[in-house]
Design a protein around this motif. Structure first.
Motif, mmCIF file in Angstrom:
data_model
loop_
_atom_site.group_PDB
_atom_site.id
_atom_site.type_symbol
_atom_site.label_atom_id
_atom_site.label_comp_id
_atom_site.label_asym_id
_atom_site.label_seq_id
_atom_site.Cartn_x
_atom_site.Cartn_y
_atom_site.Cartn_z
ATOM 1 N N GLU A 99 -2.821 -14.472 -13.321
ATOM 2 C CA GLU A 99 -2.365 -15.843 -13.538
ATOM 3 C C GLU A 99 -1.720 -16.518 -12.334
ATOM 4 O OE1 GLU A 99 -3.508 -17.043 -15.999
ATOM 5 O OE2 GLU A 99 -3.589 -15.609 -17.638
ATOM 6 N N ILE A 100 -1.332 -15.769 -11.308
ATOM 7 C CA ILE A 100 -0.603 -16.392 -10.201
ATOM 8 C C ILE A 100 -1.350 -16.226 -8.880
ATOM 9 C CG2 ILE A 100 1.541 -16.364 -8.872
ATOM 10 C CD1 ILE A 100 3.023 -15.648 -11.447
ATOM 11 N N LEU A 101 -1.585 -14.996 -8.458
ATOM 12 C CA LEU A 101 -2.291 -14.781 -7.192
ATOM 13 C C LEU A 101 -3.795 -14.963 -7.336
ATOM 14 C CD1 LEU A 101 -0.327 -11.678 -5.873
ATOM 15 C CD2 LEU A 101 0.049 -14.089 -5.351
ATOM 16 N N GLY A 102 -4.307 -14.742 -8.528
ATOM 17 C CA GLY A 102 -5.726 -14.965 -8.782
ATOM 18 C C GLY A 102 -6.566 -13.719 -8.601
ATOM 19 N N ARG A 103 -7.700 -13.716 -9.268
ATOM 20 C CA ARG A 103 -8.577 -12.544 -9.233
ATOM 21 C C ARG A 103 -9.149 -12.291 -7.847
ATOM 22 N NH1 ARG A 103 -11.893 -13.677 -14.897
ATOM 23 N NH2 ARG A 103 -10.031 -13.904 -16.213
ATOM 24 N N SER A 104 -9.294 -13.355 -7.049
ATOM 25 C CA SER A 104 -9.840 -13.168 -5.700
ATOM 26 C C SER A 104 -8.895 -12.357 -4.818
ATOM 27 C CB SER A 104 -10.125 -14.521 -5.049
ATOM 28 O OG SER A 104 -8.929 -15.273 -4.903
ATOM 29 N N SER A 105 -7.638 -12.217 -5.226
ATOM 30 C CA SER A 105 -6.683 -11.413 -4.454
ATOM 31 C C SER A 105 -7.011 -9.926 -4.512
ATOM 32 C CB SER A 105 -5.262 -11.623 -4.984
ATOM 33 O OG SER A 105 -5.099 -11.016 -6.262
ATOM 34 N N ARG A 106 -7.751 -9.529 -5.542
ATOM 35 C CA ARG A 106 -8.058 -8.111 -5.761
ATOM 36 C C ARG A 106 -6.769 -7.284 -5.779
ATOM 37 N NH1 ARG A 106 -11.960 -6.231 -1.422
ATOM 38 N NH2 ARG A 106 -12.181 -4.427 -2.803
ATOM 39 N N TYR A 107 -5.740 -7.859 -6.341
ATOM 40 C CA TYR A 107 -4.415 -7.248 -6.492
ATOM 41 C C TYR A 107 -3.629 -7.197 -5.179
ATOM 42 C CZ TYR A 107 -5.494 -5.722 -11.280
ATOM 43 O OH TYR A 107 -5.814 -5.690 -12.616
ATOM 44 N N ARG A 108 -4.179 -7.691 -4.086
ATOM 45 C CA ARG A 108 -3.430 -7.648 -2.823
ATOM 46 C C ARG A 108 -2.241 -8.594 -2.889
ATOM 47 N NH1 ARG A 108 -3.312 -10.264 2.210
ATOM 48 N NH2 ARG A 108 -5.070 -11.625 1.694
ATOM 49 N N ALA A 109 -1.063 -8.059 -2.572
ATOM 50 C CA ALA A 109 0.165 -8.854 -2.598
ATOM 51 C C ALA A 109 0.944 -8.621 -1.311
ATOM 52 C CB ALA A 109 1.003 -8.509 -3.825
ATOM 53 N N PHE A 110 0.254 -8.683 -0.171
ATOM 54 C CA PHE A 110 0.909 -8.621 1.139
ATOM 55 C C PHE A 110 0.182 -9.552 2.102
ATOM 56 C CE2 PHE A 110 -2.219 -5.153 1.270
ATOM 57 C CZ PHE A 110 -2.858 -5.374 2.479
ATOM 58 N N TRP A 111 0.931 -10.029 3.124
ATOM 59 C CA TRP A 111 0.423 -11.049 4.029
ATOM 60 C C TRP A 111 0.919 -10.751 5.444
ATOM 61 C CZ3 TRP A 111 2.483 -11.525 -0.744
ATOM 62 C CH2 TRP A 111 1.673 -12.058 -1.744
ATOM 63 N N VAL A 112 -0.005 -10.462 6.352
ATOM 64 C CA VAL A 112 0.341 -10.107 7.729
ATOM 65 C C VAL A 112 0.587 -11.378 8.536
ATOM 66 C CG1 VAL A 112 -0.418 -8.893 9.810
ATOM 67 C CG2 VAL A 112 -1.053 -8.018 7.541
ATOM 68 N N SER A 113 1.627 -11.385 9.345
ATOM 69 C CA SER A 113 1.964 -12.573 10.133
ATOM 70 C C SER A 113 0.945 -12.792 11.250
ATOM 71 C CB SER A 113 3.365 -12.437 10.731
ATOM 72 O OG SER A 113 3.414 -11.356 11.651
ATOM 73 N N PRO A 114 0.723 -14.048 11.651
ATOM 74 C CA PRO A 114 -0.250 -14.341 12.712
ATOM 75 C C PRO A 114 0.090 -13.691 14.051
ATOM 76 C CG PRO A 114 0.314 -16.340 11.507
ATOM 77 C CD PRO A 114 1.267 -15.285 11.051
ATOM 78 N N ASN A 115 1.383 -13.413 14.286
ATOM 79 C CA ASN A 115 1.758 -12.778 15.553
ATOM 80 C C ASN A 115 1.705 -11.251 15.489
ATOM 81 O OD1 ASN A 115 4.000 -12.144 14.037
ATOM 82 N ND2 ASN A 115 5.452 -13.362 15.242
ATOM 83 N N SER A 116 1.195 -10.727 14.362
ATOM 84 C CA SER A 116 1.003 -9.277 14.180
ATOM 85 C C SER A 116 2.305 -8.488 14.238
ATOM 86 C CB SER A 116 0.023 -8.720 15.228
ATOM 87 O OG SER A 116 -1.209 -9.391 15.176
ATOM 88 N N LYS A 117 3.411 -9.150 13.962
ATOM 89 C CA LYS A 117 4.709 -8.474 14.048
ATOM 90 C C LYS A 117 5.228 -8.041 12.679
ATOM 91 C CE LYS A 117 9.308 -9.011 16.128
ATOM 92 N NZ LYS A 117 10.213 -9.915 16.894
ATOM 93 N N TYR A 118 4.896 -8.819 11.645
ATOM 94 C CA TYR A 118 5.466 -8.563 10.323
ATOM 95 C C TYR A 118 4.377 -8.511 9.246
ATOM 96 C CZ TYR A 118 9.518 -10.627 12.761
ATOM 97 O OH TYR A 118 10.500 -10.937 13.662
ATOM 98 N N VAL A 119 4.759 -7.947 8.118
ATOM 99 C CA VAL A 119 3.964 -8.092 6.903
ATOM 100 C C VAL A 119 4.928 -8.426 5.764
ATOM 101 C CG1 VAL A 119 3.994 -5.584 6.450
ATOM 102 C CG2 VAL A 119 2.333 -7.058 5.287
ATOM 103 N N ALA A 120 4.673 -9.555 5.114
ATOM 104 C CA ALA A 120 5.438 -9.919 3.921
ATOM 105 C C ALA A 120 4.741 -9.314 2.716
ATOM 106 C CB ALA A 120 5.518 -11.436 3.786
ATOM 107 N N PHE A 121 5.522 -8.883 1.734
ATOM 108 C CA PHE A 121 4.910 -8.278 0.555
ATOM 109 C C PHE A 121 5.781 -8.512 -0.672
ATOM 110 C CE2 PHE A 121 7.768 -5.085 2.223
ATOM 111 C CZ PHE A 121 8.285 -4.429 1.115
ATOM 112 N N LEU A 122 5.158 -8.420 -1.815
ATOM 113 C CA LEU A 122 5.878 -8.503 -3.078
ATOM 114 C C LEU A 122 6.012 -7.102 -3.658
ATOM 115 C CD1 LEU A 122 4.239 -11.666 -4.711
ATOM 116 C CD2 LEU A 122 6.416 -11.519 -3.491
ATOM 117 N N ARG A 123 7.198 -6.821 -4.158
ATOM 118 C CA ARG A 123 7.466 -5.557 -4.847
ATOM 119 C C ARG A 123 7.626 -5.855 -6.332
ATOM 120 N NH1 ARG A 123 11.831 -2.890 -7.119
ATOM 121 N NH2 ARG A 123 11.947 -0.615 -6.833
#
Length: 595
Positions: free
Chosen positions: A61-85
């Motif tokens: 209902e929120i991230l959508g089926r296209s997410s394939r359950y992925r709940a993390f996002w890598v920063s464009p500068n390749s320094k961080y990854v944001a994620f949901l727990r």
């Protein structure tokens, strides 16, 4: 790279190519390509704790089926990854029975139904090099939703969206990835409900953000600075921006898809960042699905309309034709005696003009009588009447056999903006049935319509509408095929249901009036129900409670159960297709279906 028993899921390569980020056994990992080493970023993943892997209700209902359950996002500068727990421990368990084998087995799922507790969600940010995790500074003890983070192009600020449990207020926060501090930069409230900004665009060098909001009653583009101050509303009027296609920052213009004069169409537009120069780039009436090239110099246009099969062309950034890439219309197309397809509107008593698309038999004769099959979905903002060529030919086939096949969209289907969809707030089922019955009354005035053979069919929400039509609307509908249907909103997930209905405690009358079970005594017959036994979206519990009510009332119906099928029939598709054809042929044409 890795070599252990656990499966790595949803691998994402960082922009500099130095890290591969993925989840494994509900924990988040990063593989350092240069050092050829794996870093475990979280350590508490397990049966009920998921790091970077979405809880089911967020996936659906929120991230959508296209997410394939992925709940993390890598920063464009390749320094961080944001994620949901996610902590699913507060979420009630729902058992799904699998029948194979001597004893079968129970699949235990965490599924929050209307009014149930949600998973507890936290936003973390991990440093890919050091493995250090900081947590965004939110109060995690309250009922809330946190989702749809977007990094700024430089990768040093994360924007994340927050929504209250009631889903009528949305806030955007800027998060410092080093310390997790949060700063609110935007807030929106609507009396009905708010929606996630799934295509939010953050501009380079702190120049602001582009938001597509329907707060005015119509979805439009707004340009804000980085602190949330409105710079300019870029589009306006009683029409809709459906998605942001591309932001050309160098030339300060935005490409977007939407419709202006006709809601059954979809076009590509461009507007300058100061709100000037609004231009429609696609001219042919119909549905254009476009992909804009980097720098906005070209776009690929996938186009069709009710009389034109899909073709794909390249245009330049000003809308000038460049080259054809393909055309699905064969040389023999015009030789086929296909159904007559028409697109038109019918009025409601209170002023809406409902869009209709129907397929008439090739040899249509107004002096004959024809049965009508109404094919619908019917969910909020989910219209199906489009000026486009159908993906498959079932409508043409049934029309060729002598059935008028029609689709009609109600006032809340999206053709009338958010102000139309908002009619559905706290009363799912009411206005859908009002408008579908209006269409049937219109049909019955036509001398060529057999008013004793009006059928309706749909799946999921369309199954719900079909069941409502055969109970609440049984004076107007004669036959129905309801597939994997919601039958009572108490039984569906809380995020979707409460968005439109609020909680059962807050809206008991709405839940009662929107339940198929409430009107079971009005059912007159003619219904075929199908459902998969392991449907993990709309549980078969919905069907079982409905048929229990019908049986208690000594009502006859037909039913087909599909063991081992989830939401929608996949493995046994041909059986389900043949079943539907047999049902329509028998009841609408009075003869057998033969393959």
């Amino acid at each position: 790279m890795t070599n252990d028993a656990e499966e790595e899921k949803n691998p994402v390569l960082s922009s500099n190519g130095n890290f591969v980020v993925y989840t494994k056994a509900h924990d988040l990992y990063a593989y350092n390509v240069e050092e050829e080493s794996e870093v475990r970023l979280t350590n508490d993943g397990g049966e009920l704790i998921y790091n970077g892997w979405a809880s089911w209700v967020y996936y659906e209902e929120i991230l959508g089926r296209s997410s394939r359950y992925r709940a993390f996002w890598v920063s464009p500068n390749s320094k961080y990854v944001a994620f949901l727990r996610f902590d699913d421990s507060p979420v009630p368990e729902f058992p799904i029975y699998h029948s194979p084998g001597q004893h079968g087995k129970l699949e235990k799922t965490r599924y929050p139904k209307a009014g149930d507790p949600d998973p507890i969600v936290k936003l973390g940010i991990a440093n890919l090099k050091t493995g250090k995790v900081v947590w965004a500074d939110f109060d995690y003890s309250i009922d809330q939703y946190i989702a749809w983070p977007f990094w700024n192009p430089e990768g040093n600020v994360l924007t994340v969206q927050w929504m209250n449990r009631k889903q009528d207020t949305l806030k955007i926060f800027a998060v410092d990835p080093e310390i997790g501090s949060t700063n609110k930069i935007y807030e929106e409230h609507q009396d009905s409900w708010v929606e996630w900004f799934e295509d939010l665009k953050i501009l380079k060098e702190g120049k602001g953000m582009i938001i597509r909001s329907n707060k005015s009653g119509w979805a439009h583009l707004y340009y804000f600075d980085s602190n949330g101050k409105l710079i300019k509303q870029l589009t306006d009027g009683q029409w809709e921006v459906k998605s942001i296609a591309y932001v050309d920052e160098a030339n300060e213009r935005i490409f977007f898809q939407g419709w202006d004069d006709e809601s059954t169409e979809n076009h590509l537009f461009v507007v300058n960042l100061d709100g000037s120069g609004l231009t429609k780039l696609t001219e042919q009436p119909g549905t254009h699905s476009c992909m804009v090239s980097p720098e906005g110099k070209y776009f690929i246009d996938r186009f069709s309309n009710i009389n034109t099969p899909t073709k794909i062309d390249i245009f330049d950034g000003e809308g000038k034709f460049v080259k054809s890439l393909g055309n699905s219309k064969s040389e023999l197309f015009d030789e086929y005696n296909l159904a007559q397809v028409e697109l038109f509107r019918i009025p409601t008593e209170d002023g809406f003009e409902l869009p209709v698309k129907w397929f008439l038999p090739p040899d249509f004769d107004e002096n004959k009588k024809y049965p009508v099959l109404i094919s619908i979905y019917g969910g909020p903002n989910a219209g199906t009447v489009r000026n486009s060529f159908p993906y498959w030919m079932q409508q043409y086939y049934l029309a060729q056999e002598g059935i008028i096949v029609a689709s009609v969209d109600h006032r809340g289907s999206g053709h009338f903006g958010k102000q139309g969809v908002a009619w559905m707030h706290r009363n799912l089922g009411k206005w859908e049935m009002n408008d579908y019955i209006t269409f049937v009354k219109w049909l019955e005035e036509k001398p060529f319509v057999d008013s004793n053979k009006i059928a309706i069919t749909g799946g999921s929400y369309g199954g719900y509408v079909t069941c409502m039509a055969m109970t609440y609307g049984s004076d107007y509908f004669d036959y129905g095929l309801a597939q994997y249907s919601v039958t009572d909103w108490h039984l569906y997930d809380n995020v979707y249901t409460e968005r439109y209905m609020d909680t059962p405690e807050e809206n008991p009358e709405g839940y009662k009036n929107g339940s198929v079970l409430t009107y079971a005594d009005k059912y007159k017959g003619g219904l075929l129900i199908t459902h998969g036994t392991i449907d993990d979206n709309v549980h078969m519990q919905n069907t079982l409670q409905f048929i229990d009510k019908l049986e208690t009332l000594n009502k006859d119906f037909e039913m087909m159960i599909y063991p081992g099928e989830r939401h929608g029939v996949r493995r046994k598709f041909m059986h389900a297709f043949n079943l539907s054809m047999k049902f329509f042929f028998k009841n609408l044409l009075g003869r057998d279906f033969v393959m």
